[in-house]
Scaffold this motif. Structure first.
Motif, PDB file in Angstrom:
ATOM      1  N   UNK A  48       0.842  -1.205   0.000  1.00  0.00           N
ATOM      2  CA  UNK A  48       0.000   0.000   0.000  1.00  0.00           C
ATOM      3  C   UNK A  48       0.871   1.246   0.000  1.00  0.00           C
ATOM      4  N   UNK A  49       0.600   2.171  -0.911  1.00  0.00           N
ATOM      5  CA  UNK A  49       1.372   3.421  -0.999  1.00  0.00           C
ATOM      6  C   UNK A  49       0.483   4.658  -0.959  1.00  0.00           C
ATOM      7  N   UNK A  50      -0.759   4.512  -1.362  1.00  0.00           N
ATOM      8  CA  UNK A  50      -1.672   5.650  -1.446  1.00  0.00           C
ATOM      9  C   UNK A  50      -3.025   5.271  -0.866  1.00  0.00           C
ATOM     10  N   UNK A  51      -3.751   6.297  -0.455  1.00  0.00           N
ATOM     11  CA  UNK A  51      -5.088   6.081   0.093  1.00  0.00           C
ATOM     12  C   UNK A  51      -6.055   6.972  -0.689  1.00  0.00           C
ATOM     13  N   UNK A  52      -7.090   6.349  -1.205  1.00  0.00           N
ATOM     14  CA  UNK A  52      -8.056   7.073  -2.032  1.00  0.00           C
ATOM     15  C   UNK A  52      -9.385   7.167  -1.290  1.00  0.00           C
ATOM     16  N   UNK A  53     -10.041   8.295  -1.430  1.00  0.00           N
ATOM     17  CA  UNK A  53     -11.308   8.553  -0.743  1.00  0.00           C
ATOM     18  C   UNK A  53     -12.376   8.820  -1.792  1.00  0.00           C
ATOM     19  N   UNK A  54     -13.501   8.163  -1.665  1.00  0.00           N
ATOM     20  CA  UNK A  54     -14.574   8.354  -2.627  1.00  0.00           C
ATOM     21  C   UNK A  54     -15.813   8.824  -1.871  1.00  0.00           C
ATOM     22  N   UNK A  55     -16.357   9.944  -2.319  1.00  0.00           N
ATOM     23  CA  UNK A  55     -17.540  10.499  -1.672  1.00  0.00           C
ATOM     24  C   UNK A  55     -18.796   9.805  -2.168  1.00  0.00           C
ATOM     25  N   UNK A  56     -19.872  10.030  -1.438  1.00  0.00           N
ATOM     26  CA  UNK A  56     -21.164   9.467  -1.824  1.00  0.00           C
ATOM     27  C   UNK A  56     -21.612  10.054  -3.155  1.00  0.00           C
ATOM     28  N   UNK A  57     -22.416   9.277  -3.867  1.00  0.00           N
ATOM     29  CA  UNK A  57     -22.974   9.737  -5.140  1.00  0.00           C
ATOM     30  C   UNK A  57     -24.432   9.307  -5.178  1.00  0.00           C
ATOM     31  N   UNK A  58     -25.317  10.215  -4.872  1.00  0.00           N
ATOM     32  CA  UNK A  58     -26.739   9.880  -4.822  1.00  0.00           C
ATOM     33  C   UNK A  58     -27.542  10.969  -5.535  1.00  0.00           C
ATOM     34  N   UNK A  59     -27.795  10.749  -6.833  1.00  0.00           N
ATOM     35  CA  UNK A  59     -28.472  11.793  -7.615  1.00  0.00           C
ATOM     36  C   UNK A  59     -29.873  12.107  -7.101  1.00  0.00           C
ATOM     37  N   UNK A  60     -30.485  11.168  -6.371  1.00  0.00           N
ATOM     38  CA  UNK A  60     -31.829  11.470  -5.873  1.00  0.00           C
ATOM     39  C   UNK A  60     -31.767  12.498  -4.743  1.00  0.00           C
ATOM     40  N   UNK A  61     -30.619  12.568  -4.067  1.00  0.00           N
ATOM     41  CA  UNK A  61     -30.518  13.500  -2.940  1.00  0.00           C
ATOM     42  C   UNK A  61     -29.592  14.672  -3.212  1.00  0.00           C
ATOM     43  N   UNK A  62     -28.775  14.543  -4.241  1.00  0.00           N
ATOM     44  CA  UNK A  62     -27.746  15.557  -4.496  1.00  0.00           C
ATOM     45  C   UNK A  62     -28.021  16.221  -5.838  1.00  0.00           C
ATOM     46  N   UNK A  63     -28.716  17.348  -5.816  1.00  0.00           N
ATOM     47  CA  UNK A  63     -29.150  17.953  -7.083  1.00  0.00           C
ATOM     48  C   UNK A  63     -27.999  18.344  -8.009  1.00  0.00           C
ATOM     49  N   UNK A  64     -26.840  18.661  -7.429  1.00  0.00           N
ATOM     50  CA  UNK A  64     -25.711  19.078  -8.259  1.00  0.00           C
ATOM     51  C   UNK A  64     -25.209  17.973  -9.186  1.00  0.00           C
ATOM     52  N   UNK A  65     -25.463  16.731  -8.819  1.00  0.00           N
ATOM     53  CA  UNK A  65     -25.040  15.623  -9.684  1.00  0.00           C
ATOM     54  C   UNK A  65     -25.843  15.639 -10.987  1.00  0.00           C
ATOM     55  N   UNK A  66     -27.108  15.995 -10.871  1.00  0.00           N
ATOM     56  CA  UNK A  66     -27.963  16.025 -12.065  1.00  0.00           C
ATOM     57  C   UNK A  66     -27.717  17.269 -12.897  1.00  0.00           C
TER      58      UNK A  66
END
Ligand SMILES: Nc1nc2c(c(=O)[nH]1)N[C@H]1C(S)=C(S)[C@@H](COP(=O)(O)O)O[C@H]1N2
Ligand SMILES: [Mo]
Length: 348
Positions: A197-215
């Motif tokens: 292991x050399x790096x750590x990646x973080x992934x945020x939630x992705x919920x288009x029904x709740x997050x209008x900016x995704x749409x």
């Protein structure tokens, strides 16, 4: 002036030369005047703590006087709530910033959270109903013990504490925030990164029904993703925050769990983290994919390296509007400079 941290063994040095108690950092006439303005608005201290969609976050709660009347405020934890009764967590006094804490209402009303909106003033209202409980955080990749962690269980089992950190956005504004959470490395220790292991990646939630900016902004490469080198992620200052201002994180700050890396520009601190991956090689990040010349992987706060479109020499405090010089590594150089033998802005 440096002093070893009590209580924990592999202790970093966390009291830099310029540190002052927060109270000393704000001249008394300034905070007295601020209070007089609030009083004249008929708000009083409690009134000042409401609004901004923060649902009754405590404000400058380091001041004993401000704790009075908090009982009347709505609390994020309601009857039947799934949020453990662990807030407020004790403040670790080792973390000192030499600046006044930004009022909760200001910090909670000025947010970058593009999944909801690019309009900082509107994020709180658009995110207000975001359902962030129950929530699981998956940790996978180059680890001996991958797992899925329930955030409420982490809140109960991790050494939750409050830390006052400076927070510097790449857009040259800054604030001072009392986060509640634990060192990221405490979670990494549980999953046991492999030697690869050399790096750590973080992934945020992705919920288009709740997050209008995704749409409305499909051109962004959702979900939001960020990463650190493993040694950066293992630094005790790198924090997973589950709370702020003595309460569980409200949606606009990245409920229920977000990264806080105080020596780097704010965009590194991914919100509403759903997944953490341990990796062998350096991954892309959201902003470096979009604008590699403007937002590098390291993104250490560095007053001497301008953004291609603006200077980083100074920053504006979002509560007072005053401009102050930007500190290299956001003032955490004594702790983190050793991670970067070639300086804050040179690839290692
Ligand atoms: N998922 C996600 N995380 C994010 C962002 C975002 O748009 N989406 N914005 C980043 C930026 S640019 C900043 S400055 C901080 C803002 O955090 P705050 O709103 O809690 O102050 O969140 C960071 N984390
Ligand atoms: Mo930012």
């Amino acid at each position: 002036m440096s002093r070893r941290r009590p209580r924990r063994a592999p202790a970093p040095i966390l009291r830099p030369r310029w540190a002052l108690p927060e109270r000393a950092a704000t001249p008394e006439p300034v905070w007295r005047a601020r209070r007089a303005v609030l009083r004249s608005l008929g708000l009083g201290v409690a009134g000042a703590l409401l609004g901004g969609g923060c649902e009754g976050l405590a404000g400058e709660h380091e001041e004993a006087g401000d704790q009075r009347g908090l009982g009347a405020l709505p609390r994020a934890r309601r009857p039947g709530s799934t949020i453990p009764d662990v807030y407020p967590a004790p403040r670790d006094p080792t973390y000192r910033v030499g600046r006044a804490i930004t009022p909760a209402r200001v910090a909670g009303g000025h947010n970058n959270f593009y999944e909801f909106s690019t309009d900082k003033e509107r994020v709180a209202e658009l995110a207000a109903g975001f359902a962030s409980r129950p929530w699981t955080l998956e940790v996978a990749g180059e680890v001996a013990r991958p797992g899925t962690f329930d955030v409420a269980a982490l809140e109960r089992s991790m050494p939750l504490e409050e830390r006052v950190y400076r927070f510097r956005c790449v857009e040259a504004w800054s604030m001072v925030v009392p986060w509640t959470g634990f060192s990221l490395r405490a979670l990494l220790a549980r999953v046991e990164p492999t030697s690869a292991a050399r790096f750590v990646r973080f992934v945020s939630a992705e919920d288009p029904t709740q997050m209008p900016g995704l749409r409305t902004q499909p051109w962004y490469p959702w979900p939001y993703f960020e990463a650190l080198r493993l040694d950066e992620a293992m630094h005790p200052l790198a924090m997973l925050a589950t709370g702020v201002y003595g309460r569980p994180l409200p949606p606009q700050h990245g409920a229920p769990i977000r990264l806080v890396v105080p020596w780097k520009y704010g965009f590194k601190s991914a919100k509403s983290v759903a997944r953490i991956e341990l990796l062998r090689s350096r991954p892309e990040t959201f902003w470096s994919r979009l604008e590699p010349r403007e937002y590098g992987f390291y993104a250490n706060v560095d007053p001497a390296t301008p953004h291609p479109r603006w200077s980083q020499a100074r920053e504006r405090l979002i509560d007072t509007g005053s401009e102050v010089p930007t500190l290299v590594y956001n003032g955490y150089g004594e702790e983190v400079a050793g991670l970067y033998p070639r300086g804050p802005s040179r690839p290692a």
